[in-house]
Design an enzyme around this catalytic site. Structure first.
Site, PDB file in Angstrom:
ATOM      1  N   THR A 186       1.068  -1.237  -0.082  1.00 50.65           N
ATOM      2  CA  THR A 186       0.185  -0.113  -0.052  1.00 50.65           C
ATOM      3  C   THR A 186       0.914   1.292  -0.120  1.00 50.65           C
ATOM      4  O   THR A 186       2.067   1.277   0.348  1.00 50.65           O
ATOM      5  CB  THR A 186      -0.924  -0.018   1.316  1.00 50.65           C
ATOM      6  OG1 THR A 186      -0.082   0.271   2.380  1.00 50.65           O
ATOM      7  CG2 THR A 186      -1.728  -0.989   1.363  1.00 50.65           C
ATOM      8  N   GLU A 331      -5.461  -4.151   0.565  1.00 53.27           N
ATOM      9  CA  GLU A 331      -5.611  -5.114   1.840  1.00 53.27           C
ATOM     10  C   GLU A 331      -6.841  -6.068   1.176  1.00 53.27           C
ATOM     11  O   GLU A 331      -6.954  -7.060   2.187  1.00 53.27           O
ATOM     12  CB  GLU A 331      -5.849  -4.573   3.222  1.00 53.27           C
ATOM     13  CG  GLU A 331      -4.567  -3.883   3.593  1.00 53.27           C
ATOM     14  CD  GLU A 331      -4.617  -2.320   3.080  1.00 53.27           C
ATOM     15  OE1 GLU A 331      -5.247  -2.035   2.251  1.00 53.27           O
ATOM     16  OE2 GLU A 331      -4.067  -1.614   3.910  1.00 53.27           O
ATOM     17  N   LYS A 439     -14.036  17.746  11.329  1.00 53.64           N
ATOM     18  CA  LYS A 439     -14.743  17.820  12.561  1.00 53.64           C
ATOM     19  C   LYS A 439     -15.102  19.218  12.797  1.00 53.64           C
ATOM     20  O   LYS A 439     -14.187  19.912  13.333  1.00 53.64           O
ATOM     21  CB  LYS A 439     -14.198  17.092  13.590  1.00 53.64           C
ATOM     22  CG  LYS A 439     -14.115  15.669  13.550  1.00 53.64           C
ATOM     23  CD  LYS A 439     -13.666  14.819  14.897  1.00 53.64           C
ATOM     24  CE  LYS A 439     -13.272  13.344  14.607  1.00 53.64           C
ATOM     25  NZ  LYS A 439     -11.879  13.309  14.519  1.00 53.64           N
ATOM     26  N   TRP A 444     -19.383  15.768  12.466  1.00 56.23           N
ATOM     27  CA  TRP A 444     -18.591  15.427  11.202  1.00 56.23           C
ATOM     28  C   TRP A 444     -19.231  15.863   9.798  1.00 56.23           C
ATOM     29  O   TRP A 444     -20.391  15.832   9.709  1.00 56.23           O
ATOM     30  CB  TRP A 444     -18.618  13.782  11.177  1.00 56.23           C
ATOM     31  CG  TRP A 444     -17.752  13.206  12.003  1.00 56.23           C
ATOM     32  CD1 TRP A 444     -17.144  13.609  13.223  1.00 56.23           C
ATOM     33  CD2 TRP A 444     -17.531  11.465  11.812  1.00 56.23           C
ATOM     34  NE1 TRP A 444     -16.343  12.623  13.689  1.00 56.23           N
ATOM     35  CE2 TRP A 444     -16.552  11.457  13.151  1.00 56.23           C
ATOM     36  CE3 TRP A 444     -17.631  10.475  11.207  1.00 56.23           C
ATOM     37  CZ2 TRP A 444     -16.183  10.049  13.204  1.00 56.23           C
ATOM     38  CZ3 TRP A 444     -17.336   9.446  11.508  1.00 56.23           C
ATOM     39  CH2 TRP A 444     -16.297   9.272  12.578  1.00 56.23           C
TER      40      TRP A 444
HETATM   41  P1  ADP Z   1      -3.804   3.807  -1.211  1.00 51.74           P
HETATM   42  O1  ADP Z   1      -4.923   4.992  -1.305  1.00 51.74           O
HETATM   43  O2  ADP Z   1      -2.965   3.617  -0.246  1.00 51.74           O
HETATM   44  O3  ADP Z   1      -3.041   3.393  -2.405  1.00 51.74           O
HETATM   45  P2  ADP Z   1      -5.498   1.525  -1.900  1.00 51.74           P
HETATM   46  O4  ADP Z   1      -5.433   1.949  -3.340  1.00 51.74           O
HETATM   47  O5  ADP Z   1      -5.747   0.295  -1.298  1.00 51.74           O
HETATM   48  O6  ADP Z   1      -4.726   2.409  -1.041  1.00 51.74           O
HETATM   49  O7  ADP Z   1      -7.120   2.446  -1.723  1.00 51.74           O
HETATM   50  C1  ADP Z   1      -7.729   2.033  -0.732  1.00 51.74           C
HETATM   51  C2  ADP Z   1      -8.857   3.297  -0.236  1.00 51.74           C
HETATM   52  O8  ADP Z   1      -9.184   3.968  -1.236  1.00 51.74           O
HETATM   53  C3  ADP Z   1     -10.186   2.970   0.677  1.00 51.74           C
HETATM   54  O9  ADP Z   1      -9.668   2.679   1.812  1.00 51.74           O
HETATM   55  C4  ADP Z   1     -10.804   4.106   0.360  1.00 51.74           C
HETATM   56  O10 ADP Z   1     -10.610   5.209   0.955  1.00 51.74           O
HETATM   57  C5  ADP Z   1     -10.485   4.531  -1.036  1.00 51.74           C
HETATM   58  N1  ADP Z   1     -11.497   4.176  -2.301  1.00 51.74           N
HETATM   59  C6  ADP Z   1     -11.386   3.115  -2.943  1.00 51.74           C
HETATM   60  N2  ADP Z   1     -12.391   3.019  -3.840  1.00 51.74           N
HETATM   61  C7  ADP Z   1     -13.251   4.089  -3.296  1.00 51.74           C
HETATM   62  C8  ADP Z   1     -14.496   4.441  -3.940  1.00 51.74           C
HETATM   63  N3  ADP Z   1     -15.046   4.053  -4.838  1.00 51.74           N
HETATM   64  N4  ADP Z   1     -15.173   5.576  -3.410  1.00 51.74           N
HETATM   65  C9  ADP Z   1     -14.272   6.238  -2.308  1.00 51.74           C
HETATM   66  N5  ADP Z   1     -13.222   5.781  -1.779  1.00 51.74           N
HETATM   67  C10 ADP Z   1     -12.709   4.690  -2.430  1.00 51.74           C
END
Ligand code: ADP
Length: 543
Positions: A186, A331, A439, A444
């Protein structure tokens, strides 16, 4: 009493042997780094993957060894997906958009043994070659004619020579399906990156679920172009799903701009694609700006960050391309939810349907979700209560690679770090990442709602909403915006656009116009950078 069915391990190699046997003539088309269009088939993919598996064995790659790639979406990368995992080694897809220091840290942490790279990443590989401590060989993914000469890479190997030099006779080994198959880190906006280590079993189960009609809906009749990179959570599983169903695959290589993508969609009859919203913005701008259309594209998966409803409308209403809004995480292999409507929704009017499509969707079978409050207690699924989203399932991480102790799980659930609601029909909607929540006076405010409204304004290209410090309310929303080329927009006009669209106290306090928003290695706006730059903006504005 046990059932009497065969015990066969779920292995990634079986996807390839299936595709070879049943869809051998199906095409794999790649726009190559070398600049041309390359055409091959599943039969060739299988044969070359077997040759490559022999080449890996000849170079001493053993079961469980990590083999790294720095590569775009293309047929050679696909061959590595199958040759490496199929032979029992672990495919580690490095993200070339990371800073070289981070690439070195990750390659060392993973203990990568060999590094395969596309020619575009030669400068990056040269920069890290003397610093990575476990890599024994570097392989340029090209033929002899295009081999670079590099003083920094003595002994550089040529991919095509490796493939040609080895026999296509190779029997994919059988082993425990729980064995590791691939590794993806990640991006780690805070702290070091963390590795999600997938298994053959988790990958196969994820593939079955992701390919289903109410999920990514993949079929032998599809022509799939994954824009999402193969170095970003295995291109959301599409290289595996394509083999499972026998779809034609089209790989865009490094050319992800609107024109290159649209040309390829049209030339190859692409029916389905997948990517993050920022990529689709470039594509839509090109299509709109040049009066074009999509003659074969029928649907696209949009995820990775929230898909603005304005983008969904453009695809669906103007171009007849259905948007599948999806949510997942590195993950989670990554697919968790996909927003496909249920029969009851067909009777709704367009606006009500759009409100549902703005949600991230319902669980694919295999992913269990709940939301919890700050006390850890489960909240109702009423579409209103918002809490931290927790997930569990057979393709969800139990611990990070080389993670210590009990790992991230809480009572067997993985805390996603996302804040969401879940409605009575099971549709989940992300309101924020917990670290991005605003916040204000103890309440929120969801930044995604505020961004979606801004991006519905015709002059706005991209918008991000962050928490800015405020003397009275602790935090207030601040919009950071880029406008479309040639468009003029004032602060008051944009803030006025919120009237009637949202509770008055949710309206952002101010707008900062910038030339560019900082995008991270997976194409998402880096809000931490915006917070660093603008978190005192409202304090400065106080008298
Ligand atoms: P990183 O952002 O660290 O590269 P990931 O690619 O695993 O990690 O991203 C996962 C995160 O991306 C999720 O926990 C969420 O916050 C965000 N995310 C993924 N898909 C969506 C979506 N359709 N709408 C909003 N947020 C999303």
């Amino acid at each position: 009493m046990n059932g009497l069915m065969m015990e066969q391990p779920l292995l990634i190699s079986t996807l390839l042997t299936h595709a070879e046997r049943h869809h051998g003539e199906q095409e794999i088309v790649s726009r190559r780094v070398e600049g041309d269009i390359h055409r091959s088939t599943y039969r060739e993919l299988a044969e070359r993957s077997r040759r490559l598996a022999n080449a890996l064995a000849a170079r001493g790659i053993a079961f469980g060894d990590r083999v790294a790639t720095l590569a775009w979406n293309g047929y050679r990368h696909m061959e590595l997906y199958y040759a490496v995992s199929g032979s029992g080694a672990v495919l580690h897809t490095l993200n070339p958009r990371l800073h070289p220091d981070q690439v070195v840290w990750i390659a060392d942490h993973a203990e990568d043994q060999v590094l395969f790279f596309d020619l575009s990443f030669l400068p990056l590989v040269e920069a890290i070659a003397s610093r990575v401590s476990t890599v024994k060989a570097f392989v340029a993914m090209t033929d002899r004619a295009h081999m670079p000469v590099s003083a920094k890479l003595p002994g550089l190997l040529c991919y095509e020579e490796l493939v040609e030099a080895h026999s296509p006779d190779f029997t994919w080994p059988s082993f425990d399906e729980k064995s590791a198959s691939s590794l993806c880190y990640t991006s780690g906006t805070t702290g070091h990156p963390k590795g999600a280590l997938y298994s053959h079993r988790s990958t196969l189960l994820h593939t079955y679920a992701a390919a289903l009609p109410d999920a990514l809906n993949c079929s032998a009749n599809d022509v799939i172009l994954p824009v999402v990179p193969m170095f970003h959570v295995n291109a959301w599983g599409l290289p595996y799903a394509a083999c499972m169903v026998g779809a034609k695959l089209v790989f865009p290589g490094p050319w992800l701009d609107g024109k290159s993508l649209h040309d390829l969609f049209e030339a190859e009859g692409v029916t389905m694609s997948a990517g993050v919203p920022t990529v689709w913005q470039g594509l839509l701008a090109h299509v709109e700006g040049n009066g074009l259309a999509f003659s074969t594209m029928r649907r696209t998966v949009i995820g990775g960050s929230a898909c603005p409803p304005a983008m969904m409308r453009a695809f669906q209403e103007r171009y007849d391309v259905q948007v599948l809004h999806a949510w997942g995480m590195t993950e989670m292999s990554p697919v968790g939810t996909v927003c496909t409507l249920k029969p009851a929704h067909r009777a709704l009017d367009a606006e009500a349907r759009m409100a549902i499509q703005a949600k991230q969707g319902r669980s694919v079978f295999g992913v269990d979700m709940k939301i919890v409050g700050e006390d850890g207690k489960a909240l109702p699924h009423d579409g209103k209560a918002a809490g931290e989203l927790m997930v569990r399932g057979p393709w969800i991480i139990s611990n990070y690679f080389k993670g210590e102790g009990e790992g991230p799980l809480v009572d067997g659930w993985f805390p996603t770090g996302d804040v969401s609601t879940i409605d009575a029909d099971g549709f989940m909607q992300i309101t924020d990442r917990s670290k991005d929540v605003i916040k204000s006076g103890g309440e929120w405010i969801g930044s995604i709602d505020l961004e979606n409204i801004a991006m519905a304004h015709p002059a706005v290209a991209l918008a991000a909403c962050i928490a800015a410090r405020h003397p009275k309310w602790d935090e207030r929303p601040l919009l950071v915006v880029t406008t479309k080329p040639g468009e003029q927009l004032s602060r008051d006009e944009l803030l006025g656009f919120y009237d009637g669209r949202i509770a008055k106290w949710w309206t952002p306090d101010d707008v900062v116009f910038v030339d560019q928003l900082p995008l991270g290695p997976t194409g998402k706006v880096q809000k931490n950078k915006l917070r660093e730059a603008f978190q005192d903006h409202l304090l400065a504005a106080q008298p």
